[in-house]
Design a protein around this motif. Structure first.
Motif, PDB file in Angstrom:
ATOM      1  N   GLY D  28      68.842 -95.329  20.762  1.00 40.91           N
ATOM      2  CA  GLY D  28      67.695 -94.468  20.540  1.00 40.91           C
ATOM      3  C   GLY D  28      66.420 -95.261  20.275  1.00 40.91           C
ATOM      4  N   VAL D  29      66.543 -96.319  19.441  1.00 38.19           N
ATOM      5  CA  VAL D  29      65.353 -97.093  19.103  1.00 38.19           C
ATOM      6  C   VAL D  29      64.650 -97.622  20.325  1.00 38.19           C
ATOM      7  CG1 VAL D  29      65.417 -98.054  16.819  1.00 38.19           C
ATOM      8  CG2 VAL D  29      67.032 -98.886  18.516  1.00 38.19           C
ATOM      9  N   ASP D  30      65.440 -97.952  21.355  1.00 39.28           N
ATOM     10  CA  ASP D  30      64.834 -98.560  22.532  1.00 39.28           C
ATOM     11  C   ASP D  30      63.724 -97.671  23.085  1.00 39.28           C
ATOM     12  OD1 ASP D  30      66.723-100.401  22.106  1.00 39.28           O
ATOM     13  OD2 ASP D  30      67.978 -99.905  23.833  1.00 39.28           O
ATOM     14  N   HIS D  31      63.925 -96.367  22.957  1.00 38.89           N
ATOM     15  CA  HIS D  31      62.947 -95.449  23.511  1.00 38.89           C
ATOM     16  C   HIS D  31      61.583 -95.605  22.875  1.00 38.89           C
ATOM     17  CE1 HIS D  31      65.609 -93.060  26.064  1.00 38.89           C
ATOM     18  NE2 HIS D  31      66.536 -93.311  25.155  1.00 38.89           N
ATOM     19  N   TYR D  32      61.550 -95.834  21.566  1.00 46.06           N
ATOM     20  CA  TYR D  32      60.219 -95.848  20.946  1.00 46.06           C
ATOM     21  C   TYR D  32      59.403 -97.025  21.418  1.00 46.06           C
ATOM     22  CZ  TYR D  32      63.596 -94.762  17.153  1.00 46.06           C
ATOM     23  OH  TYR D  32      64.658 -94.425  16.417  1.00 46.06           O
ATOM     24  N   PHE D  33      60.084 -98.065  21.826  1.00 44.46           N
ATOM     25  CA  PHE D  33      59.343 -99.220  22.299  1.00 44.46           C
ATOM     26  C   PHE D  33      59.028 -99.085  23.785  1.00 44.46           C
ATOM     27  CE2 PHE D  33      59.442-102.260  18.722  1.00 44.46           C
ATOM     28  CZ  PHE D  33      60.213-101.518  17.846  1.00 44.46           C
ATOM     29  N   VAL D  34      60.059 -98.730  24.541  1.00 45.54           N
ATOM     30  CA  VAL D  34      59.857 -98.582  25.974  1.00 45.54           C
ATOM     31  C   VAL D  34      58.810 -97.499  26.259  1.00 45.54           C
ATOM     32  CG1 VAL D  34      60.974 -97.810  28.096  1.00 45.54           C
ATOM     33  CG2 VAL D  34      62.125 -99.433  26.594  1.00 45.54           C
ATOM     34  N   GLY D  35      58.877 -96.439  25.465  1.00 47.92           N
ATOM     35  CA  GLY D  35      58.024 -95.295  25.694  1.00 47.92           C
ATOM     36  C   GLY D  35      56.536 -95.561  25.496  1.00 47.92           C
ATOM     37  N   GLN D  36      56.205 -96.653  24.837  1.00 51.67           N
ATOM     38  CA  GLN D  36      54.788 -96.974  24.682  1.00 51.67           C
ATOM     39  C   GLN D  36      54.227 -97.521  25.989  1.00 51.67           C
ATOM     40  OE1 GLN D  36      53.729 -96.267  21.646  1.00 51.67           O
ATOM     41  NE2 GLN D  36      55.469 -96.541  20.299  1.00 51.67           N
ATOM     42  N   ILE D  37      55.109 -98.116  26.802  1.00 49.46           N
ATOM     43  CA  ILE D  37      54.654 -98.881  27.963  1.00 49.46           C
ATOM     44  C   ILE D  37      54.947 -98.157  29.278  1.00 49.46           C
ATOM     45  CG2 ILE D  37      54.887-101.115  29.124  1.00 49.46           C
ATOM     46  CD1 ILE D  37      55.788-102.260  26.434  1.00 49.46           C
ATOM     47  N   PRO D 488      56.890 -84.925  18.775  1.00 46.01           N
ATOM     48  CA  PRO D 488      58.270 -84.851  18.254  1.00 46.01           C
ATOM     49  C   PRO D 488      59.319 -84.865  19.348  1.00 46.01           C
ATOM     50  CG  PRO D 488      57.239 -82.700  18.171  1.00 46.01           C
ATOM     51  CD  PRO D 488      56.233 -83.608  18.783  1.00 46.01           C
ATOM     52  N   ILE D 489      59.250 -85.782  20.231  1.00 47.44           N
ATOM     53  CA  ILE D 489      60.220 -85.872  21.313  1.00 47.44           C
ATOM     54  C   ILE D 489      60.838 -87.250  21.239  1.00 47.44           C
ATOM     55  CG2 ILE D 489      60.531 -85.512  23.767  1.00 47.44           C
ATOM     56  CD1 ILE D 489      57.398 -84.868  23.608  1.00 47.44           C
ATOM     57  N   ARG D 490      62.085 -87.324  21.570  1.00 47.12           N
ATOM     58  CA  ARG D 490      62.784 -88.570  21.358  1.00 47.12           C
ATOM     59  C   ARG D 490      62.037 -89.765  21.959  1.00 47.12           C
ATOM     60  NH1 ARG D 490      68.511 -89.875  23.948  1.00 47.12           N
ATOM     61  NH2 ARG D 490      67.251 -89.753  25.831  1.00 47.12           N
ATOM     62  N   ASP D 491      61.727 -89.681  23.235  1.00 53.73           N
ATOM     63  CA  ASP D 491      61.167 -90.858  23.873  1.00 53.73           C
ATOM     64  C   ASP D 491      59.796 -91.220  23.319  1.00 53.73           C
ATOM     65  OD1 ASP D 491      63.359 -90.336  25.247  1.00 53.73           O
ATOM     66  OD2 ASP D 491      62.432 -90.083  27.207  1.00 53.73           O
ATOM     67  N   TYR D 492      59.144 -90.256  22.749  1.00 54.71           N
ATOM     68  CA  TYR D 492      57.750 -90.489  22.388  1.00 54.71           C
ATOM     69  C   TYR D 492      57.477 -90.250  20.908  1.00 54.71           C
ATOM     70  CZ  TYR D 492      57.172 -90.659  27.365  1.00 54.71           C
ATOM     71  OH  TYR D 492      57.282 -91.022  28.669  1.00 54.71           O
ATOM     72  N   TRP D 493      58.470 -90.006  20.136  1.00 53.86           N
ATOM     73  CA  TRP D 493      58.136 -89.489  18.805  1.00 53.86           C
ATOM     74  C   TRP D 493      57.531 -90.538  17.878  1.00 53.86           C
ATOM     75  CZ3 TRP D 493      62.847 -88.223  15.255  1.00 53.86           C
ATOM     76  CH2 TRP D 493      63.734 -89.304  15.269  1.00 53.86           C
ATOM     77  N   ARG D 494      57.611 -91.805  18.245  1.00 56.73           N
ATOM     78  CA  ARG D 494      56.808 -92.794  17.532  1.00 56.73           C
ATOM     79  C   ARG D 494      55.704 -93.307  18.456  1.00 56.73           C
ATOM     80  NH1 ARG D 494      61.936 -92.980  15.617  1.00 56.73           N
ATOM     81  NH2 ARG D 494      62.343 -93.607  13.484  1.00 56.73           N
ATOM     82  N   SER D 495      55.407 -92.469  19.444  1.00 55.65           N
ATOM     83  CA  SER D 495      54.424 -92.900  20.429  1.00 55.65           C
ATOM     84  C   SER D 495      53.025 -92.881  19.830  1.00 55.65           C
ATOM     85  CB  SER D 495      54.500 -91.962  21.620  1.00 55.65           C
ATOM     86  OG  SER D 495      53.266 -91.960  22.280  1.00 55.65           O
ATOM     87  N   PHE D 496      52.258 -93.890  20.167  1.00 55.64           N
ATOM     88  CA  PHE D 496      50.892 -93.926  19.655  1.00 55.64           C
ATOM     89  C   PHE D 496      49.911 -93.510  20.757  1.00 55.64           C
ATOM     90  CE2 PHE D 496      53.345 -96.357  16.758  1.00 55.64           C
ATOM     91  CZ  PHE D 496      52.834 -95.958  15.532  1.00 55.64           C
ATOM     92  N   GLN D 497      50.381 -92.499  21.495  1.00 52.86           N
ATOM     93  CA  GLN D 497      49.560 -91.982  22.578  1.00 52.86           C
ATOM     94  C   GLN D 497      48.230 -91.470  22.031  1.00 52.86           C
ATOM     95  OE1 GLN D 497      51.255 -91.070  25.896  1.00 52.86           O
ATOM     96  NE2 GLN D 497      49.168 -91.101  26.643  1.00 52.86           N
ATOM     97  N   GLU D 498      48.309 -90.669  21.026  1.00 55.28           N
ATOM     98  CA  GLU D 498      47.089 -90.072  20.494  1.00 55.28           C
ATOM     99  C   GLU D 498      46.839 -90.604  19.099  1.00 55.28           C
ATOM    100  OE1 GLU D 498      46.569 -85.789  21.389  1.00 55.28           O
ATOM    101  OE2 GLU D 498      48.511 -86.034  22.380  1.00 55.28           O
ATOM    102  N   VAL D 499      46.277 -91.783  19.074  1.00 50.67           N
ATOM    103  CA  VAL D 499      45.949 -92.394  17.793  1.00 50.67           C
ATOM    104  C   VAL D 499      44.539 -92.945  17.905  1.00 50.67           C
ATOM    105  CG1 VAL D 499      46.896 -94.642  18.402  1.00 50.67           C
ATOM    106  CG2 VAL D 499      46.750 -93.983  16.010  1.00 50.67           C
ATOM    107  N   SER D 500      43.772 -92.783  16.843  1.00 46.15           N
ATOM    108  CA  SER D 500      42.402 -93.305  16.877  1.00 46.15           C
ATOM    109  C   SER D 500      41.918 -93.498  15.452  1.00 46.15           C
ATOM    110  CB  SER D 500      41.485 -92.309  17.599  1.00 46.15           C
ATOM    111  OG  SER D 500      41.513 -91.086  16.898  1.00 46.15           O
TER     112      SER D 500
END
Ligand SMILES: Nc1ncnc2c1ncn2[C@@H]1O[C@H](COP(=O)(O)OP(=O)(O)OP(=O)(O)O)[C@@H](O)[C@H]1O
Ligand SMILES: Nc1ncnc2c1ncn2[C@@H]1O[C@H](COP(=O)(O)OP(=O)(O)OP(=O)(O)O)[C@@H](O)[C@H]1O
Ligand SMILES: [Mg+2]
Ligand SMILES: [Mg+2]
Lengths: 296, 303, 322, 504, 321
Positions: D28-37, D488-500
């Protein structure tokens, strides 16, 4: 004749004028702590106020009795599962001491035998044993512990095995050194001249003269074993439930350090007191046996 | 002992360590279960097994491992798909730095403690130093680490709690790791100092009216340091080993953490590379110590 | 020059109070060698260490009496003054085991130079080096310039003893105390060292206290000899008088107990028993228990010191009784 | 246009990915990293709505002879971090890479795709051998991977320096330490760009240390706030937290495949279900950081509000045991995971086994470290299963998820070579058939109904283990410094897509 | 001859490489009731010879014959039998008595090792007899060595050596660690034991006057070689080798009118690791000839007239040609 007391040369420390009482130098702390530990270890279940594994979630994180909200039913408080800390510490004493005892007997036995053989015979046997020691020492103890625990599964036997595997070299090296110097003593040569066999020399001339050293090593090892087990517990590879060990309590309670400081502090203090006691006792024994230091 | 002989012994140790770690790590379980997703079909599993060479007999695996290891090839990490040696080498400086810092801390405590305890033996300082040193020996280093973080990072905010950024992130882990051996080292220095202070040459120096500070910190200390230096290799190894736990606590990017996780993940190449490298380090440090104490003990230099 | 009066050194140990030195009177004149002989444990070394106040550091030490060097009582001086003004300047010492009295991890040059440096007698490396070479030359170390940078273990026993002697006399002290300087050396080397002492004394007029358990060594080098037994001086006097006409039964026994060349006795004279414990020494004469001439009086009180002839003093009831 | 990204932000995660290569994800952890890129064709957004992402649109054609075809129109103007435009060829390459077991751990995910047809640079068709519903619910298992780049630099270099289309560009990485990322200037989705230039993800596994790092201001975001500290964090001024349900579903698995196992009797399994006070455990041991569920979690496919967990009723449990012929209970091995993989999982296990023991299912607790736990959880490939009692287990179904894939692993009975039942200790022909059926059902509504049917059977018969809770995960960030929108989705839930940076 | 030693050599490998020629060709013999003394400066190889006689060290070359039998060729049983007849007393009684054993055990140990313990009563009787021989009270049996003075401890060591009724005692500096007043007691004791039991002694000593007093024959060693040997009276009365002369001349005497002579010997003791070529003594010899630096002087018999009963007086020196 006027009697003046002057400090010995060089020392700026005040010289004690009071005559020394012989009780002064005794390791009081150790003498106070060790009987308590032994009582817990020997008394066993009978002394325990509660069931060490009797969990009651409703009682979780009771503070020690002297704090607000504490109760004397749980003098040192309870842990995250509502288990009585005092009970668990007492139960842990037994495991800790039993682990230490096994570890000392086995690693001490193997190490002493190896050290005596290496030191006495020298040559190839020595080279062989010392290479084994080198190999053992060049593998970090915790790495070996990790892998062994992975093979055997964590638990009491694994902890003992890992400690034995780690510590025999300690005995072997020290005993070897001692035997090499004992071997130089004339009485060993004279025992050979008198016709004694090698076994007799080991049993009668080497072993008794190693006893002091072994006693010191064993005493010091108690503390080291407890600390080592705690490190294993930290990695999840130490003693396992339903057995209780201080290291396990410490490792388990570390996540609640800010909620319930007592849950980690109480077993921590138990470890500290025991290690200090065993180290102080070992230190005292060492000084006591060393004729040069004895006069202090 | 000639250096060539030492080197040979070192090689034997490393080789022995490799056999042991190799064998028991293989016995510890199948990495494929951890590696592949839960529902991987058997073909994939078999293919991966072959790909990793795990279908060979143990001895053959070991020989391949050894042949490659000699050329620095420990294979790719099963989990990270990177060369295992590279993974470890990248982390080695951090671990060595931590171990050296911890060693430096312990020596920096032990030498003054040992010397002053011997000089003022039986005084309050002697007793204080003993208790302070022994306290370090009486606490598991992860507990010390947590307490240090709570006190110096969270409460006082003086020092960072994690990572390897600047010199000051080294302070807390070095103390957590280096406090443990202070007691033993203090004892070595103190008892050597007691012997030396009782020696004829110190008495001779005193009879010649040399200042006490010179006698203690120059004449006596250099002699008393010899037994400490001779076992520095062992202490260094102990620090390397202890780093396994402390690195986890302080999120220190070192070998220890990597190896711990590799063991849990049955990532054999990384476990082997990690342990072998630590063994090499241990052997090298002992070699260095052997060579270096000739520097302070001329009797060895000229033997 | 040096006068020791009623020196007592009591060590407080676990096992009790050791009366290592128990009322010792000694004096040494300029250019004179005083030998102190006695059995092991009789307090010879303690006497010397007490004079220099270099007693072992452990345990409590009680010093009593007076040690007057040119009229100054060394026992009353502050430690600092003693260390910087007396030790290594006015009094020098050669300690019991010459082989271990050099620091193994510093070069000989360093060690010989250290007193020069810390007593401010030679400023600068070069000056000090030159002086060290002189010192080593004065004790006949061959090619001192090159040996300067060697370590003690590269020197033979005899040479080490020369180095130590050189160090001790480099500051032209008034008094040199030597504790068994030759016991660890072979006779052939011993002769050389004794010759060195004699030569140095002739050149500098230094007073020497030489401690030895070898009556032969004492006979060959000392002007006067004091015999020590169980913490006390039992007899002292001019070397000839003492060896030819020993007055104390202990001295007599000692002289008879050693074999001599050309003398093939069936048995040597053997002194029975062994010396008393210093923790609880006998009330009376300490030799009484082993003495062939023991009288009841001997057990009751310590015999006063009487002077038989000029400089020949003895503490024995036999002598005082006539 | 939004303001250009500035400044640098440091965040800390408790775990770290083993890989940055999307086809090698194994945890599962792999997703939070892969999902950023990296990105996929479709994703669910912060509002839990499906959103076409790299796909501009897509259409599923049921096809003839039950061979569906998926027709995808790619978004134009999407560029990789190295500047290459995203084309159908890249997706084809991605498909090939994913189905090749040499490079991929997930070849079976795309095993039902028979052929990849490139229509034009931005349009392609996937031809299926057979219907595969899981492919669609798995966000269409295709990650956008740069064909040219990988072919040029090779696999190893790609693993070291990944290039994707995501909002964050890879800068550097030290394993066990940190991942450094940089906002991608050429990111296609102008509305969802990070407003921060540099992002450093630190890895700090030890809870207290991670918390200390946050408290001392060294990092401005942490994940996995330890359950015991969530309350404290919620009260911290200037700090905001969000608590999300994680993709993990915990349960106790029972062996029902051995001849003499007491758990072969459904009454025993039901007794176990009544014996444990899961709510108390969540409250006390997890400090409330858990959510009870029955078979399928809320908002997941197949969730059925009517399905309620078994009530805590020790009397009933004892009664059921008595009926099953165990009036005095029985002893059984109970396996517990000791490596902290989920917060509190070890303690929860201890507590559950204590509850079981109380009603008479007397647990002989055996502790397992992670590697041993995984091995034991897996059904023996040949010979009988090794797990001979109770095992605490978990599976991740994604968020909001779909239980289909997970159930085929641990609910469907074991089929050698079939990819079914790898972790299964259950064997129920009726459920097996239903599971096989749902996989082939491409119609979402019909499939959901099937899943609900399975869930009911599972609940009734306590099959595939006893569901306990889904852990809650709390993130905390410095609200007075940054604006952060959690997805709140597995692949993106630590995603910093919308951070500012906080706009003041 | 009871014991004959012929051309005995012992070479040790040195630490840093090279060979220490500790004993480099030494011959001597001793008969029952006789005392052969070895003298020489420290490091000349005396102890090494003693250890070889006791089979604690294997000679590199040479022969040791006991009662005409080749000792070095003995098997296990033979060695045990040899050990029954050859016992030793070493220099330092505090290191030659195991501090952990009571005197009774110390004395009984050799007997038990050879199965001569007999029953308890017989053993005890024997132990008491031994104590009586060395002049210790029966109560000593139950004490530990540290409860005795140095002289008493050496008596215990002697008693232990006598336990098996050996025929040869090897005494390595038996009195060096003792004080003058005690030394005479032990010397007298040893002499008396020799007279009563007809033992042969090989004794090593530093004190030349004592050696003259005690021994019937003497060997003067220098750096592993015998410089001069012969009957004590001859060697001490008319020393011929310059080294013997230097040794005797240097010895201090308890006589204020006698001065040890300086200049009989030069420089420091040589090293057994790098011995000088030719006569090993030549660098220190005030009368060295050019030949001394190159040729090893052979052992020369100096008293052709003397009978075979006495060992010959011989020396190895070019000056004696
Ligand atoms: N460091 C010490 N600790 C305890 N007792 C000591 C110490 N040094 C000396 N003594 C005791 O003091 C007494 C006198 O010792 P001292 O060293 O002066 O004797 P000595 O005549 O020099 O003997 P030796 O000929 O052996 O050097 C002895 O009884 C000895 O036991
Ligand atoms: N085990 C050994 N290994 C190496 N060298 C040795 C060994 N034993 C003795 N030697 C060396 O052999 C030489 C002779 O030693 P030995 O002990 O026999 O001399 P010694 O005549 O007994 O001297 P001392 O009078 O000092 O007792 C010395 O140079 C010594 O260093
Ligand atoms: Mg002395
Ligand atoms: Mg010797």
């Amino acid at each position: 004749m006027p009697e003046i007391a002057i400090p010995p040369a060089g020392a700026t420390a005040p010289v004690r004028q009071r005559p020394r009482r012989s009780l002064r130098g005794l390791p009081w702390f150790a003498l106070a702590v060790l009987p308590l530990l032994l009582a817990c270890a020997i008394g066993g279940e009978a002394l325990l106020p509660h069931d060490p594994n009797g969990l009651d979630l409703g009682l979780a994180f009771q503070p020690p009795a002297w704090l607000a909200g504490g109760s004397w039913a749980y003098p040192l408080g309870t842990d995250n599962m509502g288990r009585d800390l005092l009970t668990r510490i007492m139960a842990g004493t037994r495991i800790s001491l039993v682990v230490a005892l096994y570890a000392i007997l086995i690693s001490g036995g193997i190490g002493t035998a190896a050290g005596m053989l290496a030191g006495y015979f020298g040559g190839r046997l020595d080279a062989l044993i010392m290479r084994l020691v080198d190999i053992q020492m060049s593998i970090p103890a915790l790495a070996l512990a990790l892998v062994l625990a992975a093979v055997l599964g964590p638990g009491f036997e694994t902890v003992v095995l890992v400690i034995v595997v780690t510590y025999w070299t300690w005995y072997a090296r020290i005993v070897r050194g001692e035997v090499m110097s004992l071997k130089q003593r004339d009485y060993v040569a004279l025992a050979r001249v008198a016709g004694c066999g090698t076994l007799t020399i080991f049993r009668r001339h080497l072993l008794p003269n190693l006893l002091n050293t072994l006693l010191v090593l064993a005493t010091l090892q108690v503390g080291q074993v407890i600390i080592f087990e705690a490190s294993l517990s930290f990695l999840g590879l130490g003693i396992q439930q339903p057995d209780v060990s201080w290291g396990l309590m410490l490792a388990d309670a570390r996540n609640y350090i800010t909620n319930a400081w007592w849950a980690i502090t109480m077993p921590g203090l138990a470890i500290m007191a025991t290690c200090l006691a065993s180290n102080l006792l070992g230190d005292w024994l060492r000084d006591h046996f060393d004729p040069k230091r004895r006069q202090l | 002992m000639p250096i060539a002989r030492r080197l040979l012994h070192g090689l034997i140790s490393i080789l022995g360590a490799s056999v042991i770690i190799f064998l028991i790590s293989r016995l510890s379980g199948d990495p494929l279960a951890l590696l592949l997703p839960a529902d991987a079909p058997p073909e994939v599993i078999e293919q991966t097994r072959q790909h990793l060479g795990l279908d060979q007999p143990l001895v053959a695996q070991y020989l391949v491992f050894l042949r490659n290891a000699v050329t620095g090839d420990f294979g790719n990490s099963y989990r990270w798909q990177e060369p295992a040696l590279g993974l470890i080498l990248e982390r080695l400086p951090a671990t060595v730095e931590l171990a050296l810092a911890a060693l430096a801390f312990s020596i920096a405590m032990a030498v003054p403690f040992g010397v002053l305890s011997a000089v003022y033996r039986g005084s309050w300082f002697d007793r204080f130093a003993k208790v302070f040193a022994m306290a370090g020996q009486a606490m598991p280093n992860f507990w010390v680490g947590l307490l240090l973080i709570l006190l110096f990072a969270v409460q006082l905010n003086w020092l960072p709690a994690f990572g390897r950024e600047s010199w000051n992130s080294l302070v807390l882990p070095a103390i957590a790791l280096g406090w443990y051996p202070v007691a033993a080292q203090t004892r070595v220095v103190r008892s050597a100092m007691l012997d030396v202070l009782d020696s004829d040459y110190i008495r001779m120096g005193r009879a010649m009216g040399l200042p006490e500070r010179v006698l203690i910190w120059k004449y006596a200390l250099r002699n008393a340091a010899i037994p400490l230096v001779t076992i520095l290799g062992v202490y260094f190894a102990a620090m390397l080993g202890g780093a396994f736990v402390v690195e986890v606590i302080f999120a220190w990017p070192g070998v220890g953490r990597t190896v711990v996780e590799a063991v849990f993940a049955r990532d054999f190449p990384v476990v082997q590379a990690g342990v072998m490298l630590t063994s090499v380090l241990f052997v090298l440090s002992n070699l260095l110590v052997d060579l270096s104490y000739g520097l302070i003990d001329p009797r060895i230099r000229h033997a | 020059m040096l006068s020791v009066q009623g020196l007592t050194t009591h060590l407080e140990l676990r096992r009790g109070m050791v009366r290592a030195v128990d009322g010792v009177d000694l004096h040494v004149n300029q250019g004179e060698t005083l030998g102190v002989v006695g059995e092991s444990g009789s307090g010879k070394s303690m006497t010397i260490l007490s004079i220099l106040r270099l007693l072992p550091r452990q345990g409590g030490v009680r010093l009593g009496g007076k040690v007057l060097l040119d009229g100054v009582d060394l026992l009353q001086l502050p430690e600092k003054t003693l260390s910087s003004q007396y030790r290594g300047r006015k009094i020098a010492m050669i300690s019991q085991d010459p082989l271990t009295s050099l620091n193994p991890v510093f070069t000989v040059g360093d060690q010989v130079g250290a007193p020069l440096r810390y007593h401010g007698r030679a400023e600068g490396r070069e000056a000090r080096r030159r002086q060290v070479v002189q010192v080593l030359e004065s004790v006949r170390i061959p090619s001192p310039e090159t040996r300067l940078d060697d370590y003690p273990h590269q020197f033979s026993g005899g040479m080490r003893q020369r180095v130590v002697t050189g160090m001790a006399i480099a500051s032209a002290p008034r008094l040199l105390v030597a504790d068994e300087p030759t016991s660890a050396l072979d006779v052939t080397i011993q002769v050389q060292i004794m010759a060195l002492f004699r030569r140095i004394q002739a050149q500098t007029g230094v007073g020497i206290i030489l401690i030895t358990h070898d009556l032969g060594v004492a006979a060959s080098i000392c002007h006067r000899v004091a015999v020590m037994y169980a913490g006390r001086i039992v007899e002292s006097g001019d070397v000839r008088t003492l060896y030819k006409r020993p007055a104390h039964p202990y001295t007599q026994a000692l002289l008879q107990a050693i074999p001599r060349f050309g003398d093939r006795r069936e048995r040597l004279y053997a002194i029975p028993g062994s010396p008393p414990s210093l923790v609880d020494p006998p009330h009376g004469c300490r030799f009484a228990a082993r003495c062939p001439h023991r009288k009841p009086l001997c057990d009751d009180a310590y015999p006063p010191e009487i002077e038989l002839e000029s400089g020949h003093k003895v503490s024995c009831w036999l002598a005082s009784a006539g | 246009a939004p303001a250009p990204a500035t400044g640098s932000l440091t965040v800390a995660f408790g775990a770290e990915s083993t890989t940055l290569d999307p086809v090698k994800i194994s945890a599962g952890v792999d997703h939070y990293f892969v999902g950023q890129i990296f990105e996929m064709l479709v994703r669910r957004n912060a509002a839990l709505k499906d959103e076409n992402w790299l796909a501009e649109s897509w259409k599923l054609d049921p096809g003839k002879d039950g061979k569906p075809v998926l027709d995808v129109q790619l978004r134009k103007g999407v560029r990789f971090h190295n500047g290459d435009p995203l084309t159908s060829e890249d997706l084809e390459f991605s498909w090939q890479r994913q189905r090749d077991p040499k490079s991929s751990f997930f070849s079976h995910y795309v095993s039902s795709v028979e052929r990849f047809e490139i229509v034009d640079a931005h349009r392609f068709r996937l031809h299926f051998k057979q219907p595969d519903a899981q492919f669609i619910v798995g966000n269409m298992q295709l990650w956008a991977m740069p064909k040219k780049y990988i072919q040029k630099v090779g696999e190893e270099e790609f693993a070291r320096k990944p290039v994707g289309t995501g909002p964050w560009k890879f800068v550097s990485r030290t394993v066990k330490d940190e991942l450094k990322l940089e906002a991608f200037d050429g990111y296609w989705n102008k509305d969802k760009r990070p407003g921060i230039k540099e992002l450093t993800i630190k890895v700090i596994p030890e809870d207290l240390t991670r918390v200390a790092a946050f408290k001392t201001g060294k990092v401005d975001f942490i994940d996995n706030v330890p359950p015991s500290m969530v309350e404290e964090f919620k009260k911290m001024p200037g700090v905001k937290t969000v608590t999300l349900v994680s993709g993990n579903n915990l349960f106790l698995n029972f062996n029902t495949q051995m001849p003499k196992s007491p758990f072969n009797d459904v009454r025993v399994r039901q007794a176990a279900a009544h014996a444990i006070d899961v709510d108390a455990i969540i409250k006390r041991v997890l400090f409330g950081q858990g959510e009870r569920y029955a078979q399928v979690g809320k908002a997941s496919n197949g969730y059925d509000p009517a399905l309620k967990p078994y009530a805590f009723d020790q009397k009933r449990a004892r009664e059921l045991l008595r009926q099953a012929g165990y009036p005095n209970g029985f002893d059984t091995p109970c396996y517990n995971l000791t490596t902290p993989r989920e917060p509190g999982v070890k303690e929860v296990g201890e507590a559950m086994y204590a509850y079981l023991s109380e009603v008479g299912i007397r647990c002989q607790v055996r502790n397992l470290e992670y590697g041993a736990w995984i091995s034991l959880g897996k059904r023996g490939r040949s010979g009988p299963p090794e797990m001979d009692g109770v095992l605490s287990w978990m599976w991740s179904q994604g968020l909001p998820g779909d239980p289909g894939l997970a159930w085929s692993g641990h609910l469907h009975s074991y089929q050698a070579g079939g990819g079914w039942g790898t972790y299964s200790y259950t064997s129920d022909p009726e459920v097996d058939a239903l599971l096989e059926k749902q996989r082939q059902t491409m119609d979402p509504a019909a499939r959901t109904a099937l899943l609900q049917q399975i869930a009911r059977l599972k609940q009734e018969r306590v099959l595939g283990g006893l569901p306990t809770y889904r852990p809650l995960v709390t993130f905390a960030w410095r609200d007075n410094k940054i604006d952060y929108v959690p997805w709140p989705i597995r692949d993106y839930w630590r995603s910093f897509q919308e951070v500012s940076w906080k706009s003041r | 001859m009871l014991l004959e030693v012929q051309d005995l050599k012992k070479h040790f490998p040195a630490r840093g490489g090279g060979t220490v020629r500790a004993v480099d060709g030494v011959s001597f013999a001793v008969d029952a009731g006789q005392t052969f003394a070895l003298v020489g400066e420290s490091g000349c190889g005396k102890t090494t010879i003693a250890r070889q006689l006791l089979l604690l060290e294997r000679p590199s070359a040479g022969a040791i014959r006991f009662d005409g039998q080749d000792v070095l060729a003995l098997d296990r049983k033979g060695v045990l039998a040899y050990r029954r007849q050859v016992q030793a007393v070493f220099q330092d009684p505090s290191s030659s008595l195991n501090p952990r054993l009571k005197v009774s055990m110390l004395l009984a140990e050799p007997l038990l090792a050879h199965g001569q313990g007999g029953n308890r009563a017989a053993l005890r009787a024997r132990l008491l007899e031994l104590l009586e021989i060395v002049g210790l009270p029966p109560g000593a049996l139950d004490l530990y060595p540290h409860e005795f003075s140095g002289g008493q401890r050496q008596r215990i060591a002697v008693a232990r050596a006598l336990a098996l009724r050996p025929r040869l005692l090897v005494l390595d500096e038996p009195t060096s660690a003792l004080d003058v007043s005690i030394r005479a007691q032990i010397v007298n004791l040893l002499a008396q034991i020799q007279r009563s039991f007809g033992l042969a002694y090989v004794v090593i000593a530093h004190d030349l006057a004592l050696v003259e007093h005690f021994s019937s024959a003497v060997g003067v060693m220098y750096l592993g070689n015998m410089a001069e040997s012969g009957p004590s009276a001859a060697v001490f009365g008319a020393p011929r080798h310059p080294y013997t002369q230097a040794l005797l001349g240097s010895a201090p005497r308890p006589d204020p009118d006698h001065q040890p002579a300086e200049g009989l010997i030069l420089g420091d003791i040589g090293s057994a690791l790098h011995p000088p070529p030719g006569c090993k003594f030549h660098p220190r010899c005030p009368r060295a000839l050019p030949a001394c630096a190159t040729q090893v002087p052979p052992m020369r018999r100096l008293d052709p007239a003397a009978g075979a009963a006495m060992p010959a007086h011989q020396a190895a020196c070019h000056l004696l040609q």
